[in-house]
Write a protein that holds these residues in place. Structure first.
Motif, PDB file in Angstrom:
ATOM      1  N   VAL A  18      38.018  25.045  16.466  1.00 23.66           N
ATOM      2  CA  VAL A  18      37.391  26.208  17.078  1.00 23.66           C
ATOM      3  C   VAL A  18      38.228  26.572  18.285  1.00 23.66           C
ATOM      4  O   VAL A  18      38.420  25.757  19.189  1.00 23.66           O
ATOM      5  CB  VAL A  18      35.938  25.925  17.484  1.00 23.66           C
ATOM      6  N   HIS A  19      38.751  27.770  18.329  1.00 24.39           N
ATOM      7  CA  HIS A  19      39.717  28.178  19.334  1.00 24.39           C
ATOM      8  C   HIS A  19      39.057  28.887  20.502  1.00 24.39           C
ATOM      9  O   HIS A  19      37.977  29.465  20.376  1.00 24.39           O
ATOM     10  CB  HIS A  19      40.768  29.101  18.703  1.00 24.39           C
TER      11      HIS A  19
ATOM     12  N   THR B 252      45.446  32.456  16.830  1.00 21.74           N
ATOM     13  CA  THR B 252      44.439  31.557  17.378  1.00 21.74           C
ATOM     14  C   THR B 252      43.626  32.243  18.471  1.00 21.74           C
ATOM     15  O   THR B 252      42.417  32.042  18.580  1.00 21.74           O
ATOM     16  CB  THR B 252      45.077  30.271  17.932  1.00 21.74           C
TER      17      THR B 252
ATOM     18  N   LEU C 104      41.158  34.500  16.623  1.00 21.81           N
ATOM     19  CA  LEU C 104      40.084  33.723  16.016  1.00 21.81           C
ATOM     20  C   LEU C 104      39.084  33.243  17.062  1.00 21.81           C
ATOM     21  O   LEU C 104      37.879  33.183  16.796  1.00 21.81           O
ATOM     22  CB  LEU C 104      40.664  32.527  15.257  1.00 21.81           C
TER      23      LEU C 104
ATOM     24  N   GLN D  80      34.967  31.046  12.376  1.00 21.97           N
ATOM     25  CA  GLN D  80      36.273  30.408  12.488  1.00 21.97           C
ATOM     26  C   GLN D  80      36.397  29.259  11.478  1.00 21.97           C
ATOM     27  O   GLN D  80      37.428  29.098  10.810  1.00 21.97           O
ATOM     28  CB  GLN D  80      36.486  29.866  13.899  1.00 21.97           C
ATOM     29  N   GLN D  81      35.353  28.447  11.370  1.00 20.19           N
ATOM     30  CA  GLN D  81      35.383  27.313  10.448  1.00 20.19           C
ATOM     31  C   GLN D  81      35.512  27.768   9.001  1.00 20.19           C
ATOM     32  O   GLN D  81      36.313  27.227   8.232  1.00 20.19           O
ATOM     33  CB  GLN D  81      34.123  26.473  10.636  1.00 20.19           C
TER      34      GLN D  81
ATOM     35  N   GLN E 243      39.050  28.835   8.151  1.00 22.22           N
ATOM     36  CA  GLN E 243      40.119  27.835   8.227  1.00 22.22           C
ATOM     37  C   GLN E 243      39.947  26.645   7.303  1.00 22.22           C
ATOM     38  O   GLN E 243      40.923  25.931   7.016  1.00 22.22           O
ATOM     39  CB  GLN E 243      40.236  27.332   9.675  1.00 22.22           C
TER      40      GLN E 243
END
Length: 261
Positions: free
Chosen positions: A41-42, A173, A176, A184-185, A188
């Protein structure tokens, strides 16, 4: 779903975005893994806006009928898409039920302007869709309001890396990081352990004034893709302000398996 993208702009298309198309977000943001290990998680990067180049329908129209026909012949039914200007050249990303297609400006062997069309054929039976509705995350870094292009040497000292985060640049990033953690999860997850070729991009624009009582509306799109999977998201951030980002999010995420190029 529509069967085809418009060959000409349709009536009733959205008003021209105020704030226009994006420059890339600011410096690469540190990432942390969630407690369940489902993915990084960015932290949000700055969203920098430039002058408007028109709606996505208007930019799509500027690609011309030959490119439009080639894309429409491959995609099946339209799921989601965007079109934008890249340094004065038009580009598009289209998620369809039969293929994911990107159109990127390039030059041909003679040095003349051209477009590269990349097609990833998809297994329609593998499509998965999830909607994420989320309240605002904590305020983003102070750099969010910057009007200039982002810059930075890379991830911060000690920021954890994975095969995925090593292949995502600071622009991706940072973008996101503006989305809800669950979105986000979902985007990715298929790419966490693979270290092969990865394609990714994003697009956003803002309508209305972020200084208005209820803020403005932020529209976003993005994708990640390799030779096995495509993930794609489209969302709306409500009540967007420079210092806090959106008040709430509605984001739809798709995932499908690639069966060929």
């Amino acid at each position: 779903m529509n069967d085809r993208l418009p060959m000409r702009p349709e009536r009733g298309t959205p008003a021209k975005p105020e704030g226009g198309t994006p420059a890339r977000p600011g410096p690469r943001s540190p990432a942390h893994r969630t407690a369940d290990g489902s993915g990084p998680v960015h932290t949000a990067g700055s969203l920098n806006f430039t002058e408007s180049v028109g709606t996505r329908e208007e930019v799509w129209d500027r690609l011309g009928p030959k490119i439009q026909e080639r894309v429409n012949a491959r995609i099946g039914r339209v799921v989601e898409w965007w079109a934008t200007d890249v340094n004065g050249r038009n580009a598009a990303a289209v998620l369809g039920t039969q293929a994911f297609v990107t159109v990127e400006p390039t030059v041909n062997a003679a040095g003349n302007p051209a477009h590269e069309i990349r097609t990833l054929k998809l297994d329609e039976s593998t499509f998965r869709r999830a909607t994420v509705n989320a309240a605002a995350t904590p305020p983003a870094p102070a750099g969010r309001a910057s009007s200039g292009p982002g810059s930075g040497p890379g991830s911060g000292p000690g920021a954890p890396t994975t095969p995925l985060t090593r292949r995502l640049d600071g622009g991706m990033t940072g973008f996101l990081g503006n989305l809800p953690a669950r979105a986000q999860q979902l985007l990715q997850e298929p790419f966490l352990t693979d270290d092969g070729e990865l394609w990714h991009d994003f697009y956003y624009f803002r309508t209305g004034s972020p200084h208005a009582l209820n803020g403005s509306t932020l529209r976003v799109w993005c994708y990640l893709a390799n030779r096995r999977y495509v993930t794609f998201a489209a969302g709306t951030g409500h009540g967007y302000r420079y210092d806090t980002g959106p008040r709430s999010w509605e984001v739809t995420c798709w995932r499908a398996e690639v069966v060929g190029r």
